[in-house]
Motif scaffolding. Sequence first.
Motif, short mmCIF file in Angstrom:
data_model
loop_
_atom_site.label_atom_id
_atom_site.label_comp_id
_atom_site.label_asym_id
_atom_site.label_seq_id
_atom_site.Cartn_x
_atom_site.Cartn_y
_atom_site.Cartn_z
N PHE A 110 0.86 -1.19 0.00
CA PHE A 110 0.00 0.00 0.00
C PHE A 110 0.89 1.24 0.00
N VAL A 111 0.57 2.19 -0.86
CA VAL A 111 1.32 3.44 -0.94
C VAL A 111 0.41 4.57 -0.46
N LEU A 112 0.72 5.13 0.70
CA LEU A 112 -0.03 6.27 1.23
C LEU A 112 0.63 7.55 0.73
N GLN A 113 -0.04 8.21 -0.20
CA GLN A 113 0.55 9.40 -0.84
C GLN A 113 -0.35 10.61 -0.61
N GLY A 114 0.28 11.74 -0.35
CA GLY A 114 -0.51 12.95 -0.17
C GLY A 114 0.37 14.18 -0.25
N GLY A 115 -0.29 15.34 -0.31
CA GLY A 115 0.44 16.58 -0.18
C GLY A 115 0.98 16.71 1.24
N GLU A 116 1.83 17.68 1.46
CA GLU A 116 2.34 17.91 2.83
C GLU A 116 1.25 18.64 3.60
N ASP A 117 0.41 17.86 4.25
CA ASP A 117 -0.81 18.35 4.89
C ASP A 117 -0.65 18.34 6.41
N PRO A 118 -0.51 19.52 7.04
CA PRO A 118 -0.28 19.58 8.49
C PRO A 118 -1.43 19.01 9.32
N GLU A 119 -2.63 18.89 8.73
CA GLU A 119 -3.77 18.33 9.46
C GLU A 119 -3.54 16.88 9.85
N PHE A 120 -2.74 16.17 9.04
CA PHE A 120 -2.35 14.80 9.40
C PHE A 120 -1.07 14.89 10.23
N THR A 121 -1.23 14.86 11.54
CA THR A 121 -0.07 15.02 12.43
C THR A 121 0.78 13.75 12.41
N ASP A 122 2.00 13.89 12.91
CA ASP A 122 2.89 12.73 12.99
C ASP A 122 2.26 11.62 13.82
N ASP A 123 1.64 11.99 14.93
CA ASP A 123 1.01 10.99 15.80
C ASP A 123 -0.13 10.26 15.08
N GLN A 124 -0.92 11.02 14.31
CA GLN A 124 -1.99 10.38 13.54
C GLN A 124 -1.43 9.40 12.53
N MET A 125 -0.37 9.81 11.85
CA MET A 125 0.24 8.93 10.85
C MET A 125 0.80 7.68 11.50
N VAL A 126 1.47 7.83 12.64
CA VAL A 126 2.01 6.67 13.35
C VAL A 126 0.89 5.71 13.73
N ASP A 127 -0.21 6.25 14.25
CA ASP A 127 -1.35 5.42 14.64
C ASP A 127 -1.92 4.67 13.44
N MET A 128 -2.03 5.35 12.30
CA MET A 128 -2.58 4.73 11.11
C MET A 128 -1.64 3.64 10.57
N ILE A 129 -0.35 3.93 10.56
CA ILE A 129 0.63 2.93 10.11
C ILE A 129 0.55 1.68 10.99
N GLN A 130 0.47 1.89 12.31
CA GLN A 130 0.38 0.76 13.23
C GLN A 130 -0.86 -0.09 12.96
N LYS A 131 -1.97 0.56 12.67
CA LYS A 131 -3.21 -0.17 12.40
C LYS A 131 -3.11 -0.98 11.11
N ILE A 132 -2.52 -0.38 10.08
CA ILE A 132 -2.35 -1.11 8.81
C ILE A 132 -1.38 -2.27 9.01
N ARG A 133 -0.30 -2.01 9.73
CA ARG A 133 0.69 -3.07 9.99
C ARG A 133 0.08 -4.24 10.75
N LYS A 134 -0.74 -3.94 11.75
CA LYS A 134 -1.38 -4.99 12.55
C LYS A 134 -2.37 -5.80 11.72
N GLU A 135 -3.14 -5.11 10.88
CA GLU A 135 -4.17 -5.75 10.08
C GLU A 135 -3.58 -6.55 8.92
N TYR A 136 -2.46 -6.06 8.37
CA TYR A 136 -1.87 -6.68 7.17
C TYR A 136 -0.37 -6.91 7.38
#
Length: 348
Positions: A103-129
Amino acid sequence: MNKIIEKLEEQQNLESDDLKWLLENNTEELRQELAQRARQVSTKTYSNDVYTRGLIEFTNYCKNDCYYCGIRRSNQEAHRYRLTETEILACCKIGYELGFRTFVLQGGEDPEFTDDQMVDMIQKIRKEYPDCAITLSIGEKSKETYQAFFKAGANRYLLRHETANEEHYRKLHPKELSLANRKRCLKDLKEIGFQVGTGFMVGSPHQTVENIIEDLAFIKALDPEMIGIGPFIPHQQTPYKDVKPGTLEETLLLISILRLMLPKALIPATTALGTINPQGREFGILAGANVVMPNLSPVAVRKDYSLYDNKICTGDEAAECRVCLSGRMKSIGYEIVNNRGDYPNKTE
């Protein structure tokens, strides 16, 4: 001609004068000879396999104002969107069921997606897949942030350098961005242990043959696991809206050169190639590429992730038409495979 090509294949590099000759004598005969050798080199490592990457374009907000990019912050005409975490995870679920293992998560440099949010999302994807690779393409960050993403379970990071020449960089980017920082990011990513991808636009505004030679030297020295190049295509809401686009021919020539310079690299036949020519991705594979990146984003937002004009976003670009893309690859003697398509000799 053949002497230069043989030297490139044997030494996996060339002097600037020889590279200049190849770039300035871009004939059909030269491209065919380079492509044949590039295919042979690619099949030694990857056979006739083509790897897929499920692209999830999760935000088209960007704080940057790069002069060539359709989602630059100054584009008041852009229809902006952000996917929710639930929507992103749903894209992964659909992709996994379709056979995608990257999976390739691609986006503009969007400050609304904080580092903590990204870490949480990566962890969820990693756990699920757990059997999938997670690639990020979200721009310039601190080394600490990259380290946090890696620790959370991201494996790969795409960050095109766009140009290795300082003067050319200034013509493409506003003053708050710097080539030195972009290079720092790529160095940090390599040190952390990411599989790293870089690359540049072919035929970008003000690009010279000498710039391209610098780009090739930079890529050779960096030794990235992935190299993404595609033709420059103008966007009507940018300062470079009237600049002539890059060509299929020059892009194919450079794909073959890069395959011979870095035999094991993962090189996509990009969406931009498919945009400038209906068979662009097939031509890219036949020139030495070995990756395609169909779109997993929700259909409703695909047209809004508009980096350049007329970007293909339906039909074969849709992940749901994976069968069509598979058929197209089979028609040229290649096969789409259902695995992560890792760079050889790399553990993740």
